[in-house]
Enzyme design. Structure first.
Site, mmCIF file in Angstrom:
data_model
loop_
_atom_site.group_PDB
_atom_site.id
_atom_site.type_symbol
_atom_site.label_atom_id
_atom_site.label_comp_id
_atom_site.label_asym_id
_atom_site.label_seq_id
_atom_site.Cartn_x
_atom_site.Cartn_y
_atom_site.Cartn_z
ATOM 1 N N ASP A 1 0.841 -1.197 0.000
ATOM 2 C CA ASP A 1 0.000 0.000 0.000
ATOM 3 C C ASP A 1 0.882 1.255 0.000
ATOM 4 O O ASP A 1 2.104 1.147 0.107
ATOM 5 C CB ASP A 1 -0.921 -0.058 1.237
ATOM 6 C CG ASP A 1 -2.266 0.586 0.963
ATOM 7 O OD1 ASP A 1 -2.375 1.394 0.024
ATOM 8 O OD2 ASP A 1 -3.215 0.282 1.713
ATOM 9 N N ASP B 1 -10.898 2.713 -2.988
ATOM 10 C CA ASP B 1 -11.346 1.479 -2.321
ATOM 11 C C ASP B 1 -12.813 1.175 -2.592
ATOM 12 O O ASP B 1 -13.668 2.060 -2.558
ATOM 13 C CB ASP B 1 -11.207 1.636 -0.800
ATOM 14 C CG ASP B 1 -9.762 1.706 -0.374
ATOM 15 O OD1 ASP B 1 -8.858 1.601 -1.230
ATOM 16 O OD2 ASP B 1 -9.538 1.882 0.841
HETATM 17 C C1 GLA Z 1 -6.044 1.357 1.826
HETATM 18 C C2 GLA Z 1 -6.194 0.299 0.740
HETATM 19 C C3 GLA Z 1 -7.249 -0.713 1.142
HETATM 20 C C4 GLA Z 1 -6.855 -1.346 2.453
HETATM 21 C C5 GLA Z 1 -6.655 -0.278 3.520
HETATM 22 C C6 GLA Z 1 -6.064 -0.846 4.791
HETATM 23 O O1 GLA Z 1 -7.182 2.146 1.940
HETATM 24 O O2 GLA Z 1 -6.523 0.892 -0.484
HETATM 25 O O3 GLA Z 1 -7.397 -1.697 0.144
HETATM 26 O O4 GLA Z 1 -5.686 -2.097 2.275
HETATM 27 O O5 GLA Z 1 -5.761 0.751 3.066
HETATM 28 O O6 GLA Z 1 -5.891 0.123 5.775
#
Ligand code: GLA
Length: 507
Positions: free
Chosen positions: A234, A295
């Site tokens: 990430d 997301d």
């Molecule tokens: C980000 C990512 C998600 C998830 C969260 C975890 O938002 O895009 O897919 O992994 O972090 O905190």
């Protein structure tokens, strides 16, 4: 990235099923993580039972002959150009670690289970080894694994708030008392794979220790030592410069461990997903998949938002995909709370058109049978997993709210998806295969969700499909003159391989 693992392309592995289940201990809770900044893989299918065998008579050169595109209200690049460009790009530029020649499939914790670390009060749902073992049991025992769903992926909030004395990441000791190597063994013993999550920054999005540039080699080696099969890296709490250095460095570091570890990069999602900030050629060279956009949440509006971004930007993202390098529109939320059956079928169909990774984020212990039927539909999985690995495109966006998608598949086949953005009632959409650029005469059609053949169809004949509101009709289409070859390809010899998606041979 160099290629120490290319041998895995042809490797096979065997399941060891029915081994004794390791003991599980119950974890306890811990303090909430710091508030986070908003943030805007399978190795080659190793066992007999994959659909790749079915689609093996690939003749890539034949697409442009077959589809002499002539007409139709196309959006963006015309299909003939698309096919030509894609024919040139197939097989080039992929991260050369031999992994994920078809989009990865499995289960990923985040959307459904988030950062629930309260194992005292919510032991069934908290992020702990128990949750991952439960999901592994379901994947192995409820028919998922045989369909290709083999990754079990840990997301954020798995680690301890501190690194160990040697500067290595460590799992939360209460929630993962057996440690990660044991969890990896648990997966491997069942023919599954274990994915883990890291973040190229000072902290993960959930506030856990991140992987700053100086920690990249250490963390890659730790993951390899633990037996990890996939890393999602990430990008919270990092800047553009760190990302530019860090994402390629991690690719090299993973490769240097000598363990095949698929690599999912969130980099483009942190840079708006579009050139010039995002370099898709480079991504294809260093990552097996990448998150382009925000997301997913548990709602139809979230699915539509993601869908809009990917298809509005298809001229940019679609050519980036291919075997070993996939766009990732994020998890499947089928089986959660936000989608109707029609919408579940739509998410699955559209993700198949996009050649997207199929990571479910749901509770496999209690999933309802209708969602399960959608997720286990062999036709849509076969289409998603087509070995050509060409991402599909939206061909038509009608004023009526009907949108038509096309993806070329192996064996001169293709898939068509009719999607309705309407909110009123089933819409009767009239068209012909010719209007959709098919010109090879007579075609055989298999309706993927009805799981049955339709009468063969001449390209010039008008037909009507009835598309439900926020639903899809999905067809597998192949030229009638291929009947004989299909009879061979899809004949009984293949049935033992565990997938019965077989377009009819009797028409
Ligand atoms: C980000 C990512 C998600 C998830 C969260 C975890 O938002 O895009 O897919 O992994 O972090 O905190």
């Amino acid at each position: 990235m160099t290629c120490p693992h290319s041998h895995v392309t042809t490797a096979t592995f065997q399941f060891v099923i029915g081994k004794s289940v390791e003991r599980r201990t119950q974890g306890t809770g811990e303090k909430s993580p710091r508030s986070r900044k908003p943030a805007h893989t399978r190795s080659t299918r190793g066992w007999e039972g994959t659909l790749e065998h079915r689609w093996s008579n690939l003749q890539p050169g034949s697409f442009s002959d077959r589809y002499a595109f002539c007409c139709g209200e196309t959006v963006g690049m015309t299909p003939v150009v698309v096919v030509f460009v894609l024919a040139l790009s197939v097989g080039t530029l992929a991260l050369d670690n031999g992994l994920m020649r078809t989009p990865p499939m499995g289960w990923l914790a985040w959307e459904r289970f988030r950062c629930d670390i309260d194992c005292d009060h919510d032991p069934k749902n908290c992020i702990s080894e128990n949750l991952f073992m439960d999901m592994a049991d379901r994947l192995a025992e409820d028919g998922w694994r045989e369909l290709g769903y083999v990754y079990v992926n840990i997301d954020d909030c798995w680690s301890s708030m501190q690194r160990d004395a040697n500067g290595r990441l460590q799992p939360d000791p209460k929630r993962f008392p057996g440690g990660i190597p044991r969890l990896a063994r648990y997966m491997h013993d069942r023919g599954l794979k274990l994915g883990i999550y890291g973040d190229l920054g000072t902290h993960t999005c959930g506030g856990y220790p991140g992987t700053t540039l100086d920690k990249i080699k250490t963390d890659a080696q730790t993951f390899a030592d633990w037996g990890i099969d996939m890393l999602k890296l990430d990008g919270c709490y990092s800047n553009a410069t760190d990302q530019e250095q860090g994402y390629p460095l991690m690719s090299k570091a993973l490769n240097a461990t000598g363990r095949p570890i698929a690599y999912s990069c969130s980099w483009p999602a942190y840079q708006g997903g579009l050139p010039p900030k995002v370099n898709y050629t480079l991504l294809g060279e260093i990552c097996n998949l990448w998150r382009n956009y925000g997301d997913i949440q548990d709602s139809w509006s979230s699915v539509l938002n993601i869908y809009d971004w990917f298809f509005n930007n298809q001229d940019i993202v679609q050519p980036a995909a291919g075997p070993g390098r996939w766009n990732d529109p994020d998890m499947l939320i089928i089986g959660d709370y936000g989608l109707s059956v029609a919408q579940s079928q739509a998410q699955m169909a559209l993700w198949a058109i996009m050649a997207a990774p199929l990571f479910m984020s749901n509770d496999l212990r209690s999933i309802d049978s209708r969602s399960r039927t959608v997720l286990q539909n062999k036709g849509v999985i076969a289409i998603n997993q087509d070995p050509l690995g060409i991402q599909g495109r939206r061909l038509i966006k009608e004023k009526s709210g009907i949108e038509v998608f096309w993806r070329p598949l192996s064996d001169d086949a293709s898939t068509l998806v009719f999607f309705s953005r309407r909110e009123d009632m089933p819409y009767r959409y009239q068209t012909s295969l010719k209007k959709l650029n098919y010109t090879a005469g007579v075609y055989q059609i298999y309706d993927v969700y009805q799981e049955k053949p339709l009468p063969s169809l001449k390209d010039s004949t008008d037909f009507v499909v009835s598309v439900n509101p926020s639903g899809v009709v999905m067809w597998y289409v192949y030229p009638a003159k291929q009947m004989r070859r299909d009879a061979k390809l899809y004949g009984p010899a293949h049935h033992h391989r565990g997938n019965n998606f077989a377009p009819p041979t009797h028409l």
